[in-house]
Design an enzyme around this catalytic site. Structure first.
Site, PDB file in Angstrom:
ATOM      1  N   ARG A  98       0.882  -1.183   0.000  1.00  0.00           N
ATOM      2  CA  ARG A  98       0.000   0.000   0.000  1.00  0.00           C
ATOM      3  C   ARG A  98       0.913   1.224   0.000  1.00  0.00           C
ATOM      4  O   ARG A  98       1.380   1.654   1.049  1.00  0.00           O
ATOM      5  CB  ARG A  98      -0.943  -0.020   1.211  1.00  0.00           C
ATOM      6  CG  ARG A  98      -1.730   1.259   1.360  1.00  0.00           C
ATOM      7  CD  ARG A  98      -2.858   1.151   2.358  1.00  0.00           C
ATOM      8  NE  ARG A  98      -3.981   0.406   1.810  1.00  0.00           N
ATOM      9  CZ  ARG A  98      -5.181   0.349   2.376  1.00  0.00           C
ATOM     10  NH1 ARG A  98      -5.417   0.984   3.505  1.00  0.00           N
ATOM     11  NH2 ARG A  98      -6.154  -0.345   1.827  1.00  0.00           N
ATOM     12  N   HIS A 125      -7.375   0.606  -6.649  1.00  0.00           N
ATOM     13  CA  HIS A 125      -7.523  -0.329  -5.528  1.00  0.00           C
ATOM     14  C   HIS A 125      -8.023  -1.667  -6.108  1.00  0.00           C
ATOM     15  O   HIS A 125      -9.159  -2.075  -5.876  1.00  0.00           O
ATOM     16  CB  HIS A 125      -8.504   0.237  -4.502  1.00  0.00           C
ATOM     17  CG  HIS A 125      -8.395  -0.367  -3.133  1.00  0.00           C
ATOM     18  ND1 HIS A 125      -7.515  -1.391  -2.824  1.00  0.00           N
ATOM     19  CD2 HIS A 125      -9.068  -0.094  -1.970  1.00  0.00           C
ATOM     20  CE1 HIS A 125      -7.651  -1.707  -1.549  1.00  0.00           C
ATOM     21  NE2 HIS A 125      -8.574  -0.944  -1.014  1.00  0.00           N
ATOM     22  N   GLN A 128      -9.528  -4.522  -3.901  1.00  0.00           N
ATOM     23  CA  GLN A 128     -10.882  -4.164  -3.477  1.00  0.00           C
ATOM     24  C   GLN A 128     -11.877  -4.459  -4.602  1.00  0.00           C
ATOM     25  O   GLN A 128     -12.934  -5.068  -4.380  1.00  0.00           O
ATOM     26  CB  GLN A 128     -10.926  -2.669  -3.108  1.00  0.00           C
ATOM     27  CG  GLN A 128     -12.283  -2.165  -2.680  1.00  0.00           C
ATOM     28  CD  GLN A 128     -12.707  -2.730  -1.334  1.00  0.00           C
ATOM     29  OE1 GLN A 128     -11.972  -2.615  -0.369  1.00  0.00           O
ATOM     30  NE2 GLN A 128     -13.876  -3.337  -1.258  1.00  0.00           N
ATOM     31  N   ASP A 217     -17.844   5.740  -1.612  1.00  0.00           N
ATOM     32  CA  ASP A 217     -16.593   5.722  -0.835  1.00  0.00           C
ATOM     33  C   ASP A 217     -16.389   7.110  -0.236  1.00  0.00           C
ATOM     34  O   ASP A 217     -17.064   8.078  -0.634  1.00  0.00           O
ATOM     35  CB  ASP A 217     -15.414   5.329  -1.756  1.00  0.00           C
ATOM     36  CG  ASP A 217     -14.069   5.281  -1.027  1.00  0.00           C
ATOM     37  OD1 ASP A 217     -14.064   5.076   0.205  1.00  0.00           O
ATOM     38  OD2 ASP A 217     -13.020   5.447  -1.688  1.00  0.00           O
ATOM     39  N   CYS A 264     -16.564   0.290   0.284  1.00  0.00           N
ATOM     40  CA  CYS A 264     -15.328  -0.457   0.558  1.00  0.00           C
ATOM     41  C   CYS A 264     -14.947  -0.409   2.036  1.00  0.00           C
ATOM     42  O   CYS A 264     -14.173  -1.236   2.498  1.00  0.00           O
ATOM     43  CB  CYS A 264     -14.192   0.081  -0.302  1.00  0.00           C
ATOM     44  SG  CYS A 264     -13.865   1.834  -0.030  1.00  0.00           S
ATOM     45  N   ARG A 292     -13.044  -9.812   1.177  1.00  0.00           N
ATOM     46  CA  ARG A 292     -11.634  -9.499   0.886  1.00  0.00           C
ATOM     47  C   ARG A 292     -10.785 -10.744   1.144  1.00  0.00           C
ATOM     48  O   ARG A 292      -9.882 -11.069   0.374  1.00  0.00           O
ATOM     49  CB  ARG A 292     -11.135  -8.348   1.781  1.00  0.00           C
ATOM     50  CG  ARG A 292     -11.772  -6.989   1.555  1.00  0.00           C
ATOM     51  CD  ARG A 292     -11.347  -6.362   0.239  1.00  0.00           C
ATOM     52  NE  ARG A 292      -9.914  -6.160   0.101  1.00  0.00           N
ATOM     53  CZ  ARG A 292      -9.235  -5.085   0.510  1.00  0.00           C
ATOM     54  NH1 ARG A 292      -9.892  -4.078   1.063  1.00  0.00           N
ATOM     55  NH2 ARG A 292      -7.922  -4.986   0.330  1.00  0.00           N
TER      56      ARG A 292
HETATM   57  N1   CP Z   1     -11.266  -1.064   2.063  1.00  0.00           N
HETATM   58  C1   CP Z   1     -10.006  -1.013   2.523  1.00  0.00           C
HETATM   59  O1   CP Z   1      -9.029  -1.151   1.785  1.00  0.00           O
HETATM   60  O2   CP Z   1      -9.934  -0.852   3.867  1.00  0.00           O
HETATM   61  P1   CP Z   1      -8.627  -0.614   4.741  1.00  0.00           P
HETATM   62  O3   CP Z   1      -8.095   0.750   4.372  1.00  0.00           O
HETATM   63  O4   CP Z   1      -9.088  -0.685   6.161  1.00  0.00           O
HETATM   64  O5   CP Z   1      -7.612  -1.658   4.383  1.00  0.00           O
HETATM   65  N1  NVA Z   2     -10.429   6.182  -1.236  1.00  0.00           N
HETATM   66  C1  NVA Z   2      -9.952   5.715   0.051  1.00  0.00           C
HETATM   67  C2  NVA Z   2     -10.149   4.233   0.121  1.00  0.00           C
HETATM   68  C3  NVA Z   2      -9.742   3.592   1.386  1.00  0.00           C
HETATM   69  C4  NVA Z   2      -9.954   2.110   1.415  1.00  0.00           C
HETATM   70  C5  NVA Z   2      -8.490   6.090   0.220  1.00  0.00           C
HETATM   71  O1  NVA Z   2      -7.747   6.064  -0.748  1.00  0.00           O
HETATM   72  O2  NVA Z   2      -8.086   6.427   1.320  1.00  0.00           O
END
Ligand code: CP
Ligand code: NVA
Length: 308
Positions: A98, A125, A128, A217, A264, A292
């Protein structure tokens, strides 16, 4: 092969992975030692609940092992990202990362000698989205022909969800007043706009009419939500996006009583979604979060040539 964006996996294989993900959910014992002796490295530059837990537990349930590392406690910040990716890949069989910037993720993948999975960057993502289409397939029998409406801000999550939906034969409507500038990708948008199953509109009634799924989201990404430097922009976004809140009124505009509600997570209740709809009988957000785990087990097996 890496999974940095949805298009890295052909549509037929995506379909196979989600079908196997559903089968693994039903019979986890069939793959309980499939990755015995294998290791997943999990690198995080941002906070996470679902991504961290689901990948780590998934690897355990496949008989393997996962190493969690916050990048600030590694030397990724002071070294060549490609070199660090190469070194980590000499120890492990898979990397899930990430990273805040897609450019850094690409460098990591360039150096890595093992598959790299994108665990969220500012543009995409994909893990996801894989879960999301698996959840739609599980709940509605197929993604093909379903009308998936994304309401809120166009961002990393909507980019990947749009791509996965279109690739699996669904219809996708992006209903947003604005795009997150960090998530802009002109080549990705051009690919989507080339499909007559993809549409964009800011008109909520037009978008929601006949929706099989409504998805939203956060309007402000995780790293900015409590950032004082982002406070003014956050207030501006709240004012701009409030008409797009997924609430009972917006849900009713589908004209159907079966429209699924997806998110998500984490949700910011009272902003992009209200309590009533988040906990509505049509909401599948907690099954989606659970999925997930199952979808990513199938994904990890696929990337290691272990998915039958
Ligand atoms: N949806 C998602 O990726 O959640 P987290 O940021 O908690 O991993
Ligand atoms: N759009 C959000 C998604 C988190 C799962 C972010 O990037 O923080």
């Amino acid at each position: 092969m890496h999974f940095l964006k949805v298009r890295d996996i052909p549509a037929g294989d995506l379909h196979h992975i989600i079908e196997r993900g559903i089968a693994i959910k039903q019979h986890p014992e069939t793959v309980s030692d499939a990755l015995a002796g294998r290791t997943l490295a999990m690198l995080f530059q941002k906070t996470s609940t679902r991504t961290r837990f689901s990948f780590e537990v998934g690897m355990t349930q496949l008989g393997g092992h996962a190493i969690f590392a916050e990048t600030r406690l590694t030397n990724l910040g002071i070294a060549d990202v490609r070199d660090e990716g190469k070194v980590i890949s000499r120890y492990v069989d898979l990397i899930m990362a990430r990273m805040r910037r897609n450019t850094d993720l690409m460098l990591l993948a360039e150096g890595s000698e093992v598959p790299v999975i994108n665990g969220l960057d500012e543009k995409y993502h994909p893990a996801q989205a894989l879960t999301d289409v698996m959840t739609i397939h599980e709940k509605l029998g197929s993604v093909e022909g379903q009308k998936v409406v994304y309401v809120g801000i166009a961002n990393n999550v909507s980019n990947s969800l749009a791509m996965a939906t279109i690739m699996l034969g669904g219809r996708f409507v992006l209903c947003v007043p604005e795009h997150d500038p960090e998530a802009r990708d002109d080549e990705h948008a051009a690919f989507l706009r080339d499909h007559d199953t993809y549409a964009e509109t800011a008109d909520i009634d037009e978008a929601m009419n006949g929706a099989d799924v409504v998805y939203t989201d956060t309007w402000v990404n995780l790293e900015y939500f409590s950032d004082p430097d982002f406070a003014e922009e956050k207030e501006r976004r709240i004012a701009t996006f409030m008409p797009y809140q997924v609430n009972e009124d917006l849900l009713a505009r589908s004209g159907k009583d079966t429209t699924l509600v997806m998110h998500c997570l984490p949700a910011h209740k009272g902003y992009e979604v209200n309590d009533t709809v988040l906990y509505h009988p049509n909401s599948v957000v907690f099954d989606q979060a659970e999925n997930r785990l199952h979808a990513q087990k199938a994904l990890m097996l696929y990337l290691l040539d272990k998915l039958d």
